[in-house]
Write an enzyme that holds these catalytic residues in place. Sequence first.
Site, PDB file in Angstrom:
ATOM      1  N   LYS A 290      47.730  38.895  30.771  1.00  0.00           N
ATOM      2  CA  LYS A 290      46.461  38.586  30.090  1.00  0.00           C
ATOM      3  C   LYS A 290      45.830  37.309  30.642  1.00  0.00           C
ATOM      4  CE  LYS A 290      48.686  36.762  25.931  1.00  0.00           C
ATOM      5  NZ  LYS A 290      49.155  35.562  26.611  1.00  0.00           N
TER       6      LYS A 290
ATOM      7  N   ARG B 197      58.622  35.373  38.068  1.00  0.00           N
ATOM      8  CA  ARG B 197      57.338  34.686  38.135  1.00  0.00           C
ATOM      9  C   ARG B 197      57.493  33.284  38.728  1.00  0.00           C
ATOM     10  NH1 ARG B 197      53.263  34.803  33.079  1.00  0.00           N
ATOM     11  NH2 ARG B 197      54.409  33.088  32.153  1.00  0.00           N
TER      12      ARG B 197
ATOM     13  N   ARG C 206      58.586  28.188  35.826  1.00  0.00           N
ATOM     14  CA  ARG C 206      58.348  27.465  34.577  1.00  0.00           C
ATOM     15  C   ARG C 206      59.636  27.409  33.766  1.00  0.00           C
ATOM     16  NH1 ARG C 206      53.022  30.121  31.961  1.00  0.00           N
ATOM     17  NH2 ARG C 206      54.361  30.006  30.150  1.00  0.00           N
TER      18      ARG C 206
ATOM     19  N   ARG D 180      61.223  34.415  23.842  1.00  0.00           N
ATOM     20  CA  ARG D 180      59.763  34.572  23.764  1.00  0.00           C
ATOM     21  C   ARG D 180      59.376  36.008  23.402  1.00  0.00           C
ATOM     22  NH1 ARG D 180      57.840  32.644  29.353  1.00  0.00           N
ATOM     23  NH2 ARG D 180      55.722  32.826  28.575  1.00  0.00           N
TER      24      ARG D 180
ATOM     25  N   ARG E 190      48.473  33.499  17.782  1.00  0.00           N
ATOM     26  CA  ARG E 190      49.782  34.086  18.041  1.00  0.00           C
ATOM     27  C   ARG E 190      50.556  34.318  16.747  1.00  0.00           C
ATOM     28  NH1 ARG E 190      50.431  31.902  23.513  1.00  0.00           N
ATOM     29  NH2 ARG E 190      52.346  32.568  24.526  1.00  0.00           N
TER      30      ARG E 190
HETATM   31  P1  AMP Z   1      51.606  30.790  27.362  1.00  0.00           P
HETATM   32  O1  AMP Z   1      51.234  30.124  28.637  1.00  0.00           O
HETATM   33  O2  AMP Z   1      50.414  31.346  26.629  1.00  0.00           O
HETATM   34  O3  AMP Z   1      52.710  31.800  27.519  1.00  0.00           O
HETATM   35  O4  AMP Z   1      52.177  29.626  26.394  1.00  0.00           O
HETATM   36  C1  AMP Z   1      53.334  28.901  26.746  1.00  0.00           C
HETATM   37  C2  AMP Z   1      53.979  28.319  25.501  1.00  0.00           C
HETATM   38  O5  AMP Z   1      53.060  27.438  24.828  1.00  0.00           O
HETATM   39  C3  AMP Z   1      54.404  29.331  24.433  1.00  0.00           C
HETATM   40  O6  AMP Z   1      55.655  29.916  24.709  1.00  0.00           O
HETATM   41  C4  AMP Z   1      54.420  28.452  23.189  1.00  0.00           C
HETATM   42  O7  AMP Z   1      55.575  27.636  23.139  1.00  0.00           O
HETATM   43  C5  AMP Z   1      53.226  27.539  23.425  1.00  0.00           C
HETATM   44  N1  AMP Z   1      51.989  28.154  22.866  1.00  0.00           N
HETATM   45  C6  AMP Z   1      50.884  28.555  23.551  1.00  0.00           C
HETATM   46  N2  AMP Z   1      49.967  29.079  22.715  1.00  0.00           N
HETATM   47  C7  AMP Z   1      50.496  29.006  21.480  1.00  0.00           C
HETATM   48  C8  AMP Z   1      50.054  29.418  20.190  1.00  0.00           C
HETATM   49  N3  AMP Z   1      48.859  29.997  20.007  1.00  0.00           N
HETATM   50  N4  AMP Z   1      50.885  29.184  19.136  1.00  0.00           N
HETATM   51  C9  AMP Z   1      52.077  28.591  19.296  1.00  0.00           C
HETATM   52  N5  AMP Z   1      52.567  28.218  20.471  1.00  0.00           N
HETATM   53  C10 AMP Z   1      51.798  28.412  21.562  1.00  0.00           C
END
Ligand code: AMP
Length: 215
Positions: free
Chosen positions: A13, A127, A162, A173, A88
């Site tokens: 996404k 990744r 990462r 996750r 989320r």
């Molecule tokens: P992402 O890059 O979107 O996969 O986000 C990486 C990490 O940031 C996630 O695994 C969460 O720990 C944190 N994170 C990002 N967006 C949110 C959200 N909307 N609510 C809570 N944690 C978030």
Amino acid sequence: MRIVLLGGPGSGKGTQAKKLTEKYRIPQISTGDIFRAAVKEGTPMGLKAKEYMDKGELVPDSVVVGVVEERLAKPDLNAGFMLDGFPRTLPQAEALDKIMQKMGKGIDHAILVDVPDEELMKRLTGRRTCRNSDCGKMYHVMFNPPKKEGVCDACGSELYQRADDSEATIRERLNVYAEQTAPLIDYYNKKGLLRQVAGVGPIENIFAALVKILG
Ligand code: AMP
């Protein structure tokens, strides 16, 4: 055009959000990117977020909602925005509705990029991300390798895995996604806002399916 993009970690996404925001000229608001930038800068919010991110857990709703509220108050959103990785959780979705209400606006589409779990696992463990945050290009050791191993094609910076892309963290996750984020599919479906695309196959085909929805 105000859009929420839903999908598991590794659903692509983020990649699609980048392409869509270029096409429709609206800002991409990625809470993950905002947190990673804050971690890099070492701000208090970043340090707090990092504790959760490294474990594959969600950053607490109060922190996330505050960050999004601040971002949505900026004056560059006349043409709309694309939320990538937010909401989320149900409380986040409800908070977003309240923010929208205050703005006198609404979400137009909540689009689910649907990818099976086994596929997500394969994608995430391979990744690699460019360390240069201005670039941030992503690769995959099998599906989309860089020309030279460990080096970004676009800017020559080092590629890294990462901390939250390790196998144990990915499992966590995926669990978090199933328990806390997947209920949002129903939430937006009941509001009549849910659209869905299959997130497997070539990036361009998925993009075309998204453009078909958005017009
Ligand atoms: P992402 O890059 O979107 O996969 O986000 C990486 C990490 O940031 C996630 O695994 C969460 O720990 C944190 N994170 C990002 N967006 C949110 C959200 N909307 N609510 C809570 N944690 C978030």
